[in-house]
Design an enzyme around this catalytic site. Structure first.
Site, PDB file in Angstrom:
ATOM      1  N   ASP A  52       9.978   6.729  17.364  1.00 39.14           N
ATOM      2  CA  ASP A  52       9.508   7.074  16.019  1.00 39.14           C
ATOM      3  C   ASP A  52       9.692   8.577  15.840  1.00 39.14           C
ATOM      4  OD1 ASP A  52       8.136   7.083  13.507  1.00 39.14           O
ATOM      5  OD2 ASP A  52       7.073   5.292  14.159  1.00 39.14           O
ATOM      6  N   TYR A 159      12.279  -0.454  -2.565  1.00 43.71           N
ATOM      7  CA  TYR A 159      12.050  -1.156  -1.294  1.00 43.71           C
ATOM      8  C   TYR A 159      12.783  -2.512  -1.317  1.00 43.71           C
ATOM      9  CZ  TYR A 159       9.127  -3.677   2.189  1.00 43.71           C
ATOM     10  OH  TYR A 159       8.654  -4.413   3.238  1.00 43.71           O
TER      11      TYR A 159
END
Ligand code: AKB
Length: 330
Positions: A52, A159
């Site tokens: 991440d 999205y």
């Protein structure tokens, strides 16, 4: 042009099967940490590399490798795939529906450019790649009750648009280059770890705020029905799907779900555990997003082709969430 990826089979040179080495992007989000736990239990801690760009908690560093990786940095990703001899890539990095609308250029970079990088990487190194899609990949022209696997999509959020793009590009790379692309369209995922910036987040937030403060202000109207799944079911769908032999898959993208409920139905189940819970409603922009999404998701193709079954219904989900949030957050 079809080339069968070798690494997806994870066979050693002496023909014995070895566990796959798995890279997870966006590993510190709602799904990543729990997914890593499940995969590490099955394949060994050192075979699952969590990555991440945000700072890991102590807990995420405990059970196996965590490294920094920016999905916008292609060479950096290449280095990880080579250094760790990765076989499978699970790509969780994405801006969700509500937060994507607040910063469309960033959503384009993360959700579209980032996805281009990982899919190209998977092609070059012959990785099996999993990219989650969502009920958000549908829109106002889609049938909403039920929403079948193949139908009109045309979403109205960045999205959703980025997820339709991922579905189509993944299918194209599969047919054109033999990429082992796999994709599940998830409904709202409910876990005690908070999600970040979605439209279905109310169904997690009410447990935290309800148990802590005995009140919750809901940003969706009481009758807004959406498909949902408990994290444990979501991850077992993912695990089962990743391990399904190629020949059983009749498509690369499947709907999965467990239940559908409205805020009102969820709260009335929760009242059984928190009788003094006070609910108020103040719909905001997320109402518009939810109104254009499926109400009931048809996942019969996943059930037929690779035996998908959920375990948690609304009653069991609420019981588990009350227990998990009370143990971990109060
Ligand atoms: C969101 O609400 O954006 C996500 C999803 C349904 O994909 N939880």
């Amino acid at each position: 042009n079809y080339e069968k990826p070798d690494s997806a089979k994870c066979v050693n040179t002496n023909n014995t099967v070895k566990p796959p080495r798995i890279l997870i992007t966006g590993g510190l989000g709602q799904l990543g940490t729990e997914c890593a736990k499940l995969l590490r239990r099955n394949y060994g801690n050192e075979n699952v590399i969590l990555t991440d760009i945000i700072k890991p908690t102590k807990e995420s560093l405990e059970n196996g490798p965590f490294i920094f990786a920016d999905i916008l940095d292609f060479k950096g990703l290449q280095k990880i795939v080579v250094d760790y001899r990765i076989d499978w890539l699970i790509h969780f990095s994405a801006l969700l529906s509500a937060v994507g609308e607040q910063n469309v250029p960033l959503a384009v970079r993360v959700n579209i450019e980032g996805m281009h990088n990982v899919i190209e990487l998977a092609k070059q190194y012959k990785l099996r790649i999993f990219i989650p899609s969502t009920i958000g990949a549908f829109g106002p022209d889609s049938p909403r009750n039920p929403t079948p696997n193949i139908t009109v999509q045309r979403p109205r959020t960045i999205y959703g648009v980025s997820k339709v793009h991922a579905e189509l590009l993944g299918e194209y790379y599969h047919h054109r280059f033999g990429l082992d692309f796999r994709c599940l369209r998830f409904p709202g995922v409910i876990s005690c770890d908070p999600p970040g910036g979605g439209t279905t987040d109310y169904a997690v937030a009410v447990f935290h705020e309800g148990l802590l403060n005995k009140r919750y202000e809901c940003y969706l109207e009481p009758h807004t029905r959406l498909p949902m799944i408990y994290i444990e079911d979501c991850l077992s769908a993912l695990f089962q799907f990743l391990n399904t032999p190629d020949e059983l898959l009749r498509r690369r993208v499947y709907n999965v779900t467990a239940m559908s409920f409205t805020p009102e139905e969820l709260f009335s189940e929760l009242f059984k555990h928190i009788p003094d819970l006070k609910i108020t409603y103040k719909p905001d922009k997320r109402q518009y997003i939810a109104e254009n999404w499926p109400q009931v998701f048809d996942d019969s193709e996943a059930r037929r082709d690779w035996g998908w079954r959920h375990k948690y219904d609304l009653e069991r989900l609420v019981k588990s969430m009350v227990r998990d949030v009370s143990i971990n957050f109060l």
